[in-house]
Design a protein around this motif. Structure first.
Motif, PDB file in Angstrom:
ATOM      1  N   ARG A  68     -59.256  -3.579 -58.280  1.00  0.00           N
ATOM      2  CA  ARG A  68     -57.878  -3.898 -57.924  1.00  0.00           C
ATOM      3  C   ARG A  68     -57.691  -3.712 -56.413  1.00  0.00           C
ATOM      4  N   PRO A  69     -57.158  -4.695 -55.711  1.00  0.00           N
ATOM      5  CA  PRO A  69     -56.956  -4.545 -54.270  1.00  0.00           C
ATOM      6  C   PRO A  69     -55.799  -3.608 -53.962  1.00  0.00           C
ATOM      7  N   LEU A  70     -55.740  -3.173 -52.725  1.00  0.00           N
ATOM      8  CA  LEU A  70     -54.628  -2.325 -52.275  1.00  0.00           C
ATOM      9  C   LEU A  70     -53.401  -3.152 -51.904  1.00  0.00           C
ATOM     10  N   THR A  71     -53.601  -4.416 -51.599  1.00  0.00           N
ATOM     11  CA  THR A  71     -52.515  -5.287 -51.153  1.00  0.00           C
ATOM     12  C   THR A  71     -52.340  -6.446 -52.136  1.00  0.00           C
ATOM     13  N   ALA A  72     -51.202  -7.113 -52.034  1.00  0.00           N
ATOM     14  CA  ALA A  72     -50.979  -8.320 -52.832  1.00  0.00           C
ATOM     15  C   ALA A  72     -51.859  -9.439 -52.291  1.00  0.00           C
ATOM     16  N   MET A  73     -52.600 -10.085 -53.197  1.00  0.00           N
ATOM     17  CA  MET A  73     -53.505 -11.162 -52.796  1.00  0.00           C
ATOM     18  C   MET A  73     -53.338 -12.338 -53.760  1.00  0.00           C
ATOM     19  N   PRO A  74     -52.203 -13.024 -53.713  1.00  0.00           N
ATOM     20  CA  PRO A  74     -51.924 -14.070 -54.712  1.00  0.00           C
ATOM     21  C   PRO A  74     -52.892 -15.241 -54.669  1.00  0.00           C
ATOM     22  N   GLY A  75     -53.469 -15.526 -53.508  1.00  0.00           N
ATOM     23  CA  GLY A  75     -54.407 -16.633 -53.410  1.00  0.00           C
ATOM     24  C   GLY A  75     -55.831 -16.245 -53.725  1.00  0.00           C
ATOM     25  N   TYR A  76     -56.176 -14.987 -53.492  1.00  0.00           N
ATOM     26  CA  TYR A  76     -57.552 -14.504 -53.659  1.00  0.00           C
ATOM     27  C   TYR A  76     -57.750 -13.828 -55.008  1.00  0.00           C
ATOM     28  N   ALA A  77     -56.752 -13.053 -55.431  1.00  0.00           N
ATOM     29  CA  ALA A  77     -56.830 -12.313 -56.694  1.00  0.00           C
ATOM     30  C   ALA A  77     -55.507 -12.478 -57.435  1.00  0.00           C
ATOM     31  N   PRO A  78     -55.218 -13.682 -57.933  1.00  0.00           N
ATOM     32  CA  PRO A  78     -53.899 -13.957 -58.515  1.00  0.00           C
ATOM     33  C   PRO A  78     -53.568 -13.123 -59.735  1.00  0.00           C
ATOM     34  N   ASP A  79     -54.574 -12.650 -60.458  1.00  0.00           N
ATOM     35  CA  ASP A  79     -54.311 -11.826 -61.641  1.00  0.00           C
ATOM     36  C   ASP A  79     -54.379 -10.335 -61.337  1.00  0.00           C
ATOM     37  N   VAL A  88     -66.714 -15.387 -55.166  1.00  0.00           N
ATOM     38  CA  VAL A  88     -66.415 -15.218 -53.742  1.00  0.00           C
ATOM     39  C   VAL A  88     -67.442 -15.958 -52.896  1.00  0.00           C
ATOM     40  N   THR A  89     -68.707 -15.850 -53.255  1.00  0.00           N
ATOM     41  CA  THR A  89     -69.759 -16.525 -52.495  1.00  0.00           C
ATOM     42  C   THR A  89     -69.547 -18.028 -52.491  1.00  0.00           C
ATOM     43  N   ARG A  90     -69.230 -18.592 -53.660  1.00  0.00           N
ATOM     44  CA  ARG A  90     -68.973 -20.040 -53.734  1.00  0.00           C
ATOM     45  C   ARG A  90     -67.778 -20.435 -52.885  1.00  0.00           C
ATOM     46  N   ARG A  91     -66.695 -19.699 -53.015  1.00  0.00           N
ATOM     47  CA  ARG A  91     -65.479 -20.062 -52.282  1.00  0.00           C
ATOM     48  C   ARG A  91     -65.661 -19.887 -50.774  1.00  0.00           C
ATOM     49  N   ALA A  92     -66.325 -18.810 -50.386  1.00  0.00           N
ATOM     50  CA  ALA A  92     -66.528 -18.560 -48.964  1.00  0.00           C
ATOM     51  C   ALA A  92     -67.408 -19.624 -48.329  1.00  0.00           C
ATOM     52  N   SER A  93     -68.418 -20.082 -49.055  1.00  0.00           N
ATOM     53  CA  SER A  93     -69.333 -21.087 -48.504  1.00  0.00           C
ATOM     54  C   SER A  93     -68.630 -22.415 -48.265  1.00  0.00           C
ATOM     55  N   ARG A  94     -67.506 -22.628 -48.948  1.00  0.00           N
ATOM     56  CA  ARG A  94     -66.746 -23.874 -48.800  1.00  0.00           C
ATOM     57  C   ARG A  94     -65.484 -23.685 -47.965  1.00  0.00           C
ATOM     58  N   GLY A  95     -65.355 -22.515 -47.366  1.00  0.00           N
ATOM     59  CA  GLY A  95     -64.149 -22.233 -46.585  1.00  0.00           C
ATOM     60  C   GLY A  95     -62.914 -22.115 -47.449  1.00  0.00           C
ATOM     61  N   GLY A  96     -63.093 -21.665 -48.705  1.00  0.00           N
ATOM     62  CA  GLY A  96     -61.990 -21.666 -49.647  1.00  0.00           C
ATOM     63  C   GLY A  96     -61.393 -20.311 -49.956  1.00  0.00           C
ATOM     64  N   VAL A  97     -61.604 -19.317 -49.105  1.00  0.00           N
ATOM     65  CA  VAL A  97     -60.977 -18.013 -49.333  1.00  0.00           C
ATOM     66  C   VAL A  97     -59.821 -17.832 -48.347  1.00  0.00           C
ATOM     67  N   PRO A  98     -58.702 -17.242 -48.793  1.00  0.00           N
ATOM     68  CA  PRO A  98     -57.543 -17.047 -47.910  1.00  0.00           C
ATOM     69  C   PRO A  98     -57.798 -15.898 -46.930  1.00  0.00           C
ATOM     70  N   LEU A  99     -58.189 -16.237 -45.729  1.00  0.00           N
ATOM     71  CA  LEU A  99     -58.615 -15.217 -44.777  1.00  0.00           C
ATOM     72  C   LEU A  99     -57.476 -14.301 -44.357  1.00  0.00           C
ATOM     73  N   ASP A 100     -56.248 -14.790 -44.383  1.00  0.00           N
ATOM     74  CA  ASP A 100     -55.129 -13.912 -44.030  1.00  0.00           C
ATOM     75  C   ASP A 100     -54.975 -12.785 -45.040  1.00  0.00           C
ATOM     76  N   GLU A 101     -55.147 -13.105 -46.326  1.00  0.00           N
ATOM     77  CA  GLU A 101     -55.064 -12.075 -47.357  1.00  0.00           C
ATOM     78  C   GLU A 101     -56.225 -11.094 -47.236  1.00  0.00           C
ATOM     79  N   ILE A 102     -57.396 -11.607 -46.976  1.00  0.00           N
ATOM     80  CA  ILE A 102     -58.563 -10.738 -46.846  1.00  0.00           C
ATOM     81  C   ILE A 102     -58.402  -9.816 -45.636  1.00  0.00           C
TER      82      ILE A 102
END
Length: 267
Positions: A68-79, A88-102
């Protein structure tokens, strides 16, 4: 002289894991501990670290997968649960992770570490090596340079000849592939890294028997990860391996096997 850094990952994964790791460090069996400041027990468990020998380095095990993250991450960890490393590896390789949330989550985990320890981490790495992935690595390096400029970071690469001399080549090559260029990127910000890396295995072998093979062909700062522990926690896929590793460390003369490879330990 070259130095062995024998680092236990996953401190604060559970109280039983934390107590086992702290005990091993107190007994001279570890000289680095990587902490999951994201975990609900982190603040309480961190008290176990305050009276360890001064040579034991305490670092931050940034956790961006499966907890469970410490912050709200609706785009990265919506549940509300961080994704698996494969996702994560797949999404990161395609530039598909929300870097602001991370970025916000990485900052929060640094904050939690410093609040409990009263100082920045001595080193920084990532649970399941997520810290080296595209996009994420830039955030981790920048935050480390800002918050802990004296820290070193885990680089999972090594020379092919060294990886060939150790067990589980396929796992080592996989880690090295995702980490390519990490040392160079860290150096651009004036950050240090280890210069050789080991510890890969299947979590099923006799750990005491396999540990000496992980020390072959070391660099000047040879980092070996391990995952000792005790007890069980729901969802822990390596629960059976943790006590075997702890027992292997307790029964092994680590100073002697390190010295045979020209490595100083525990200093």
């Amino acid at each position: 002289m070259r130095r062995l850094i024998l680092c236990s990952d996953d401190f604060a994964f559970s109280r039983a894991v934390s107590a086992t790791i702290a005990g091993l460090a107190q007994d001279g069996k570890l000289n680095a501990i990587s902490c999951m400041a994201v975990m609900p027990g982190w603040s309480d468990d961190s008290a176990l670290l305050h009276d360890l020998p001064p040579h034991v380095e305490i670092g931050l095990h940034l956790t961006l997968t499966e907890e469970r993250p410490l912050t709200a991450m609706p785009g990265y960890a919506p549940d509300g649960i961080l994704p698996t490393i494969n996702e994560v590896t797949r999404r990161a390789s395609r530039g598909g992770v929300p870097l602001d949330e991370i970025a916000r989550e990485v900052t929060a985990q640094f904050d939690a570490f410093i609040a409990a320890m009263g100082r920045p981490p001595a080193f920084v790495d990532g649970h399941q090596h997520s810290h080296v992935l595209p996009g994420i690595r830039g955030i981790v390096l920048a935050e480390t340079a800002r918050r802990a400029p004296g820290a070193w970071l885990r680089d999972c690469t090594d020379r092919l000849s060294a990886m060939l001399a150790r067990p589980f080549l396929g796992k080592a090559i996989g880690s090295a592939y995702h980490s390519r260029g990490f040392r160079r990127d860290a150096a651009k910000l004036g950050l240090a890294t280890n210069d050789s890396f080991a510890g890969h295995y299947d979590f099923a072998h006799d750990y005491a028997a396999i540990l000496p093979r992980m020390l072959r062909k070391p660099g000047r700062r040879h980092l070996v990860m391990c995952h000792p522990g005790a007890g069980e926690r729901t969802g822990d896929t390596i629960a059976a391996a943790r006590p075997r590793e702890a027992d292997g460390l307790r029964t092994t003369n680590i100073t002697d096997i390190a010295a045979r490879e020209g490595l100083a330990f525990p200093a």
